[in-house]
Motif scaffolding. Structure first.
Motif, PDB file in Angstrom:
ATOM      1  N   LEU A  68      51.406 121.009  84.067  1.00  0.00           N
ATOM      2  CA  LEU A  68      52.227 122.088  84.615  1.00  0.00           C
ATOM      3  C   LEU A  68      53.646 122.033  84.062  1.00  0.00           C
ATOM      4  N   LEU A  69      54.171 120.817  83.925  1.00  0.00           N
ATOM      5  CA  LEU A  69      55.521 120.659  83.382  1.00  0.00           C
ATOM      6  C   LEU A  69      55.594 121.191  81.956  1.00  0.00           C
ATOM      7  N   ARG A  70      54.606 120.823  81.142  1.00  0.00           N
ATOM      8  CA  ARG A  70      54.576 121.326  79.764  1.00  0.00           C
ATOM      9  C   ARG A  70      54.479 122.848  79.744  1.00  0.00           C
ATOM     10  N   ASP A  71      53.592 123.409  80.572  1.00  0.00           N
ATOM     11  CA  ASP A  71      53.421 124.864  80.593  1.00  0.00           C
ATOM     12  C   ASP A  71      54.704 125.566  81.023  1.00  0.00           C
ATOM     13  N   GLN A  72      55.424 124.967  81.975  1.00  0.00           N
ATOM     14  CA  GLN A  72      56.692 125.558  82.409  1.00  0.00           C
ATOM     15  C   GLN A  72      57.716 125.549  81.277  1.00  0.00           C
ATOM     16  N   PHE A  73      57.781 124.448  80.540  1.00  0.00           N
ATOM     17  CA  PHE A  73      58.714 124.376  79.418  1.00  0.00           C
ATOM     18  C   PHE A  73      58.362 125.408  78.348  1.00  0.00           C
ATOM     19  N   VAL A  74      57.070 125.563  78.080  1.00  0.00           N
ATOM     20  CA  VAL A  74      56.646 126.545  77.075  1.00  0.00           C
ATOM     21  C   VAL A  74      57.039 127.951  77.518  1.00  0.00           C
ATOM     22  N   THR A  75      56.796 128.264  78.793  1.00  0.00           N
ATOM     23  CA  THR A  75      57.150 129.590  79.306  1.00  0.00           C
ATOM     24  C   THR A  75      58.649 129.825  79.244  1.00  0.00           C
ATOM     25  N   LEU A  76      59.427 128.837  79.698  1.00  0.00           N
ATOM     26  CA  LEU A  76      60.882 128.988  79.686  1.00  0.00           C
ATOM     27  C   LEU A  76      61.420 129.071  78.260  1.00  0.00           C
ATOM     28  N   SER A  77      60.802 128.332  77.349  1.00  0.00           N
ATOM     29  CA  SER A  77      61.232 128.391  75.954  1.00  0.00           C
ATOM     30  C   SER A  77      60.984 129.777  75.368  1.00  0.00           C
ATOM     31  N   ARG A  78      59.859 130.376  75.716  1.00  0.00           N
ATOM     32  CA  ARG A  78      59.567 131.728  75.230  1.00  0.00           C
ATOM     33  C   ARG A  78      60.555 132.736  75.808  1.00  0.00           C
ATOM     34  N   ILE A  79      60.887 132.560  77.089  1.00  0.00           N
ATOM     35  CA  ILE A  79      61.878 133.450  77.707  1.00  0.00           C
ATOM     36  C   ILE A  79      63.228 133.281  77.019  1.00  0.00           C
TER      37      ILE A  79
END
Length: 390
Positions: free
Chosen positions: A355-366
């Motif tokens: 979940l932490l990795r997925d959150q970072f990926v999402t925030l990085s895309r934003i």
């Protein structure tokens, strides 16, 4: 006509020759070897002037140097094609410029140099600068003084030029404010955050070698592929997240390759600072610049990959290879690294790190999307105004 409604209709303006409204103004100086000098540079894409460190006259080289006026439109003749354009100010007092810089001042009170600086960074103005910078290679694309002065540019009344310049300056300041206030979540921070979460689990210490075995199933050209249909190289693995970005079909391979199977972890030991560890979800081939690692029984490959990408391994891998011209992490060094023993971690740790990795990926895309929108504001404002002029 206000600057805010430029893009709503076509606007008729006077078009004038650059040489009729601007003139080159600079004063040559003799370089004294016993003196020190401060030189300017110009950032590309209209990002302003660069103040270089003071150097003695003995380090000034063979170029000719000049003083230049304030409130001048200044261009780099070797980088004008990539919008190396700026306006000088009192901040440049005491600086000198080489003959590669062309400072122009108005011949009449009809010209606002801030307006012209914005114009020449717009798509239309930059296109003209490029047409006046002949050459097919970067080093040969030099702005010709005569060609520049023959360009015809749009020149509204002076009050309108000032309104346009003030409007675009305000947009530029607002964009800079947005950049300074933004909170980013770069993926480069992910290994540290993952490492902290693993550390907080309070696990005993072991070595990487206790958590896995190394698989060296080698496929040479012409040998059976053992079910492999795709090649997944380092170029197909995302740094820090372990996401697979793609693959290519296997055809006539040259050189030996390693075979990987689902549930194994590929670990890039070439340039380990790139931090590429991927949990295989298929049978395929990879380059021999990757280790193929099999987790010990009971250890989730996803959790092993999180550990291998975390600061627990990454920082040591970088420290062990940072003096090498072509960094390669040895298998012996990797296996000997002391790390938390994730074999005894609570069952929820893998899910938490996923979940932490997925959150970072999402925030990085934003972040990237926001950066694209932010960086497009000023060019869009310029183009809206200047493309409307006829």
């Amino acid at each position: 006509m206000g600057a805010g409604d430029q893009g709503l209709r076509k606007v008729s303006v006077e078009w004038v020759r650059v040489g009729d409204v601007l003139e080159l103004q600079r004063t040559p100086i003799d370089i004294e070897l016993t003196e020190s000098y401060k030189r300017i540079g110009i950032y590309s894409w209209g990002r302003g002037l660069l103040h270089r460190s003071e150097v003695p006259g003995t380090e000034m080289g063979s170029l000719r140097y000049y003083t230049f006026p304030t409130e001048a439109l200044i261009l780099s003749n070797i980088q004008a094609w990539e919008a190396a354009v700026a306006v000088t100010s009192e901040a440049e007092t005491g600086y000198v410029a080489s003959n590669r810089f062309l400072p122009y001042v108005p011949k009449t009170e009809r010209v606002d140099v801030r307006y012209l600086a914005h114009y020449f960074v717009s798509e239309r103005g930059l296109g003209q600068l490029r047409s006046a910078s002949p050459g097919t290679q970067v080093r040969n694309r030099t702005l010709g003084k005569k060609l520049f002065e023959e360009l015809r540019i749009p020149l509204p009344p002076i009050d309108e030029q000032r309104r346009i310049a003030a409007h675009l300056d305000a947009v530029q300041d607002y964009v800079a404010h947005l950049a300074s206030e933004s909170i980013t979540f770069p993926l480069q921070r992910l290994p540290t955050v993952v490492g902290d979460v693993i550390t907080e689990a309070g696990l005993p210490v072991t070595t990487v070698g206790e958590l896995l075995s190394v698989v060296n199933t080698t496929i040479h050209p012409g040998e059976p592929l053992q079910g492999a249909t795709e090649f997944v190289g380092l170029e197909h693995i995302a740094s820090h997240t372990g996401d697979r970005l793609g693959s290519r079909a296997i055809h006539e391979e040259t050189g030996r390759k390693f075979l990987f199977r689902p549930g194994q972890v590929t670990f890039g030991y070439l340039r380990p600072y790139l931090n590429k560890a991927w949990v295989a979800d298929r049978t395929g081939l990879c380059s021999v610049e990757q280790f193929i690692l099999e987790p010990v029984d009971g250890l989730a490959p996803e959790l092993l990959a999180h550990l291998l990408r975390s600061a627990h391994v990454l920082d040591r891998a970088v420290a062990a290879t940072n003096r090498l011209q072509l960094p390669r992490l040895s298998l012996k060094t990797l296996l000997a690294m002391e790390v938390p023993d994730i074999r005894v971690a609570q069952p929820g740790l893998t899910r938490r790190l996923d979940l932490l990795r997925d959150q970072f990926v999402t925030l990085s895309r934003i972040d990237k999307r926001r950066e694209v929108l932010r960086d497009g504001m000023l060019p869009a404002a310029r183009n809206e105004i200047f493309t409307a002029m006829r």
